[in-house]
Design a protein around this motif. Structure first.
Motif, PDB file in Angstrom:
ATOM      1  N   CYS A 132     -12.319 -11.033  -9.093  1.00  0.00           N
ATOM      2  CA  CYS A 132     -13.269 -10.423 -10.020  1.00  0.00           C
ATOM      3  C   CYS A 132     -14.113 -11.494 -10.693  1.00  0.00           C
ATOM      4  O   CYS A 132     -15.335 -11.369 -10.789  1.00  0.00           O
ATOM      5  CB  CYS A 132     -12.532  -9.604 -11.076  1.00  0.00           C
ATOM      6  SG  CYS A 132     -11.886  -8.035 -10.488  1.00  0.00           S
ATOM      7  N   GLU A 135     -16.672 -12.748  -8.427  1.00  0.00           N
ATOM      8  CA  GLU A 135     -17.686 -11.708  -8.196  1.00  0.00           C
ATOM      9  C   GLU A 135     -18.699 -11.662  -9.330  1.00  0.00           C
ATOM     10  O   GLU A 135     -19.891 -11.455  -9.105  1.00  0.00           O
ATOM     11  CB  GLU A 135     -16.986 -10.356  -8.059  1.00  0.00           C
ATOM     12  CG  GLU A 135     -17.887  -9.167  -7.841  1.00  0.00           C
ATOM     13  CD  GLU A 135     -17.103  -7.865  -7.809  1.00  0.00           C
ATOM     14  OE1 GLU A 135     -17.642  -6.852  -8.294  1.00  0.00           O
ATOM     15  OE2 GLU A 135     -15.961  -7.863  -7.299  1.00  0.00           O
ATOM     16  N   ALA A 169     -19.343   5.598  -8.805  1.00  0.00           N
ATOM     17  CA  ALA A 169     -19.133   4.155  -8.668  1.00  0.00           C
ATOM     18  C   ALA A 169     -20.472   3.519  -8.334  1.00  0.00           C
ATOM     19  O   ALA A 169     -21.290   4.122  -7.650  1.00  0.00           O
ATOM     20  CB  ALA A 169     -18.114   3.848  -7.574  1.00  0.00           C
ATOM     21  N   ALA A 170     -20.677   2.290  -8.819  1.00  0.00           N
ATOM     22  CA  ALA A 170     -21.963   1.595  -8.636  1.00  0.00           C
ATOM     23  C   ALA A 170     -23.097   2.370  -9.304  1.00  0.00           C
ATOM     24  O   ALA A 170     -24.243   2.297  -8.884  1.00  0.00           O
ATOM     25  CB  ALA A 170     -22.265   1.355  -7.158  1.00  0.00           C
ATOM     26  N   ARG A 209      -9.651  -0.240  -5.884  1.00  0.00           N
ATOM     27  CA  ARG A 209     -10.961  -0.730  -6.331  1.00  0.00           C
ATOM     28  C   ARG A 209     -11.901  -0.892  -5.134  1.00  0.00           C
ATOM     29  O   ARG A 209     -13.095  -0.596  -5.229  1.00  0.00           O
ATOM     30  CB  ARG A 209     -10.806  -2.056  -7.073  1.00  0.00           C
ATOM     31  CG  ARG A 209     -12.114  -2.597  -7.649  1.00  0.00           C
ATOM     32  CD  ARG A 209     -11.845  -3.805  -8.526  1.00  0.00           C
ATOM     33  NE  ARG A 209     -13.069  -4.276  -9.148  1.00  0.00           N
ATOM     34  CZ  ARG A 209     -13.865  -5.219  -8.650  1.00  0.00           C
ATOM     35  NH1 ARG A 209     -13.552  -5.809  -7.495  1.00  0.00           N
ATOM     36  NH2 ARG A 209     -14.957  -5.596  -9.277  1.00  0.00           N
ATOM     37  N   ALA A 210     -11.367  -1.350  -4.017  1.00  0.00           N
ATOM     38  CA  ALA A 210     -12.170  -1.502  -2.805  1.00  0.00           C
ATOM     39  C   ALA A 210     -12.592  -0.140  -2.245  1.00  0.00           C
ATOM     40  O   ALA A 210     -13.709   0.013  -1.732  1.00  0.00           O
ATOM     41  CB  ALA A 210     -11.400  -2.296  -1.756  1.00  0.00           C
ATOM     42  N   ARG A 212     -13.108   2.493  -4.093  1.00  0.00           N
ATOM     43  CA  ARG A 212     -14.165   2.922  -5.012  1.00  0.00           C
ATOM     44  C   ARG A 212     -15.492   2.241  -4.690  1.00  0.00           C
ATOM     45  O   ARG A 212     -16.550   2.873  -4.721  1.00  0.00           O
ATOM     46  CB  ARG A 212     -13.756   2.614  -6.457  1.00  0.00           C
ATOM     47  CG  ARG A 212     -14.686   3.236  -7.487  1.00  0.00           C
ATOM     48  CD  ARG A 212     -14.319   2.842  -8.892  1.00  0.00           C
ATOM     49  NE  ARG A 212     -14.618   1.432  -9.156  1.00  0.00           N
ATOM     50  CZ  ARG A 212     -14.568   0.875 -10.367  1.00  0.00           C
ATOM     51  NH1 ARG A 212     -14.190   1.599 -11.398  1.00  0.00           N
ATOM     52  NH2 ARG A 212     -14.848  -0.391 -10.536  1.00  0.00           N
ATOM     53  N   SER A 213     -15.429   0.948  -4.371  1.00  0.00           N
ATOM     54  CA  SER A 213     -16.658   0.229  -4.015  1.00  0.00           C
ATOM     55  C   SER A 213     -17.309   0.837  -2.784  1.00  0.00           C
ATOM     56  O   SER A 213     -18.531   1.002  -2.722  1.00  0.00           O
ATOM     57  CB  SER A 213     -16.351  -1.252  -3.767  1.00  0.00           C
ATOM     58  OG  SER A 213     -15.945  -1.889  -4.952  1.00  0.00           O
ATOM     59  N   GLU A 231     -24.312  -4.109   3.066  1.00  0.00           N
ATOM     60  CA  GLU A 231     -22.919  -3.774   2.769  1.00  0.00           C
ATOM     61  C   GLU A 231     -22.414  -2.656   3.676  1.00  0.00           C
ATOM     62  O   GLU A 231     -21.308  -2.725   4.226  1.00  0.00           O
ATOM     63  CB  GLU A 231     -22.781  -3.365   1.301  1.00  0.00           C
ATOM     64  CG  GLU A 231     -22.905  -4.485   0.314  1.00  0.00           C
ATOM     65  CD  GLU A 231     -24.355  -4.867  -0.004  1.00  0.00           C
ATOM     66  OE1 GLU A 231     -24.562  -5.748  -0.846  1.00  0.00           O
ATOM     67  OE2 GLU A 231     -25.284  -4.268   0.601  1.00  0.00           O
ATOM     68  N   TRP A 295     -11.105  -6.352   3.028  1.00  0.00           N
ATOM     69  CA  TRP A 295     -11.875  -5.489   2.108  1.00  0.00           C
ATOM     70  C   TRP A 295     -12.615  -4.365   2.817  1.00  0.00           C
ATOM     71  O   TRP A 295     -12.757  -3.262   2.291  1.00  0.00           O
ATOM     72  CB  TRP A 295     -12.857  -6.400   1.374  1.00  0.00           C
ATOM     73  CG  TRP A 295     -13.825  -5.831   0.407  1.00  0.00           C
ATOM     74  CD1 TRP A 295     -15.150  -5.576   0.631  1.00  0.00           C
ATOM     75  CD2 TRP A 295     -13.594  -5.493  -0.968  1.00  0.00           C
ATOM     76  NE1 TRP A 295     -15.751  -5.108  -0.517  1.00  0.00           N
ATOM     77  CE2 TRP A 295     -14.825  -5.041  -1.515  1.00  0.00           C
ATOM     78  CE3 TRP A 295     -12.472  -5.521  -1.795  1.00  0.00           C
ATOM     79  CZ2 TRP A 295     -14.951  -4.625  -2.839  1.00  0.00           C
ATOM     80  CZ3 TRP A 295     -12.598  -5.110  -3.114  1.00  0.00           C
ATOM     81  CH2 TRP A 295     -13.812  -4.668  -3.618  1.00  0.00           C
ATOM     82  N   ASN A 299     -13.029  -0.142   1.990  1.00  0.00           N
ATOM     83  CA  ASN A 299     -14.434   0.246   1.830  1.00  0.00           C
ATOM     84  C   ASN A 299     -14.776   1.420   2.735  1.00  0.00           C
ATOM     85  O   ASN A 299     -15.450   2.383   2.320  1.00  0.00           O
ATOM     86  CB  ASN A 299     -15.358  -0.912   2.191  1.00  0.00           C
ATOM     87  CG  ASN A 299     -15.496  -1.974   1.123  1.00  0.00           C
ATOM     88  OD1 ASN A 299     -16.093  -3.014   1.358  1.00  0.00           O
ATOM     89  ND2 ASN A 299     -14.946  -1.743  -0.062  1.00  0.00           N
TER      90      ASN A 299
END
Length: 322
Positions: A132, A135, A169-170, A209-210, A212-213, A231, A295, A299
């Motif tokens: 984090c 990032e 998210a985002a 968390r990944a 969610r991303s 991405e 990751w 994702n």
């Protein structure tokens, strides 16, 4: 220009106490938006003199909806806001940052958003906190988007209709994208902004968390096809296409999955080398590279979850990791 603060949170405990204390004397007013806390958050916010907004929890929560509610409370007051600093409840603003960011915005009428550097309080507690922290540390200068810790010009916020409450998210990327399309510029100044407590201690939290991303990549990409393009392509290549080719190829010859495993190895080595060039110690770069290589799989799950929900016209509910 006057600065007001919108602070959002739920059951943040001591982190909220620290966040409230950090903005004392730095802002004209503080609005705390609570999303159903069962600890002493409301009492602490009242003690700190914050205006409290209780978010309607009969409607599914999103950070976007909470931030909008905080801004609206300011807009409905006798003294409407000029600049608003948005902060999450697990962050504490660095002393002096708000004045510096406000001065930067005041000096340039074309700027809609100013942000700074966020860093982890307990960076070396876990590898996930380290990720984090890395990032957050992005170069200063003009930017396309930033995280939820941002200072926004109130008239720019109102011009684009604030955050989209349906984005789970985002939502900050989505908001920034609409600001840019409306002609506003965004900038990261070379100043320490907030100290963040990710409190991410397990692989499961990192995985969620990944996921969610990935959901954010897909949802924001659906709203703005020109955003998160790289991405989404990376996730599809490394998380879906190559594994599929390896699986099908295994029925033909062992060489095909072996070659694809080799591609993952090369990707891992390139990532580790790149992280090393950016200043991470070798051992840390290697550990980070392993997680960043992995990751793409959570994702992909997040991206698939968004599209499954979209096709079924189901409610977009948040994906929590802590």
């Amino acid at each position: 220009m006057q600065v007001d603060v919108v602070l959002i949170g739920r059951n943040e405990g001591q982190r909220l106490v620290n966040a409230l204390a950090a903005v004392q004397g730095q802002a004209r007013r503080v609005v705390y938006v609570d999303s159903g806390s069962t600890d002493n958050s409301l009492a602490e916010a009242e003690k700190a003199g914050a205006l409290i907004v209780n978010l309607d929890m009969t409607i599914p929560f999103t950070a976007a909806r909470a931030r909008n509610a905080g801004f609206q409370a300011l807009a409905d007051s006798d003294t409407p806001p000029e600049l608003v600093q948005f902060i999450d409840g697990d962050c504490a603003v660095v002393d002096g940052y708000i004045a510096k960011a406000a001065a930067h915005l005041a000096a340039d009428d074309g700027l809609g958003v100013v942000t700074g550097w966020r860093s982890e309080i307990y960076r070396d507690k876990t590898i996930y906190n380290q990720l984090c922290d890395f990032e957050w540390r992005r170069p200063a200068g003009p930017i396309d988007a930033c995280g939820g810790d941002m200072m926004v010009r109130a008239n720019a916020f109102e011009a684009v209709g604030g955050f989209d409450p349906t984005v789970i998210a985002a939502e900050d990327d989505e908001f920034c994208t609409r600001l840019r399309k409306a002609g506003w510029r965004l900038e990261r100044i070379p100043q320490e902004m907030t100290r963040h407590d990710a409190d991410m201690t397990s692989f499961g939290q990192w995985w969620q968390r990944a996921v969610r991303s990935g959901h954010g990549f897909a949802q924001v990409g659906h709203l703005h096809p020109d955003y998160f393009v790289r991405e989404r392509r990376r996730v599809m290549l490394w998380g879906a296409i190559l594994p599929f080719v390896a699986l099908v190829g295994a029925f033909i010859t062992w060489v095909i999955p072996a070659l694809i495993l080799g591609l993952y190895a090369v990707s891992y080595l390139r990532t580790a080398k790149g992280l090393g060039r950016e200043g991470l110690p070798k051992s840390e770069a290697q550990r980070h590279a392993a997680l960043l290589t992995l990751w793409k799989f959570p994702n992909l799950i997040g991206m698939a979850r968004f599209h499954w929900r979209r096709l079924r016209r189901a409610q977009m509910r948040i994906i929590e990791y802590k």
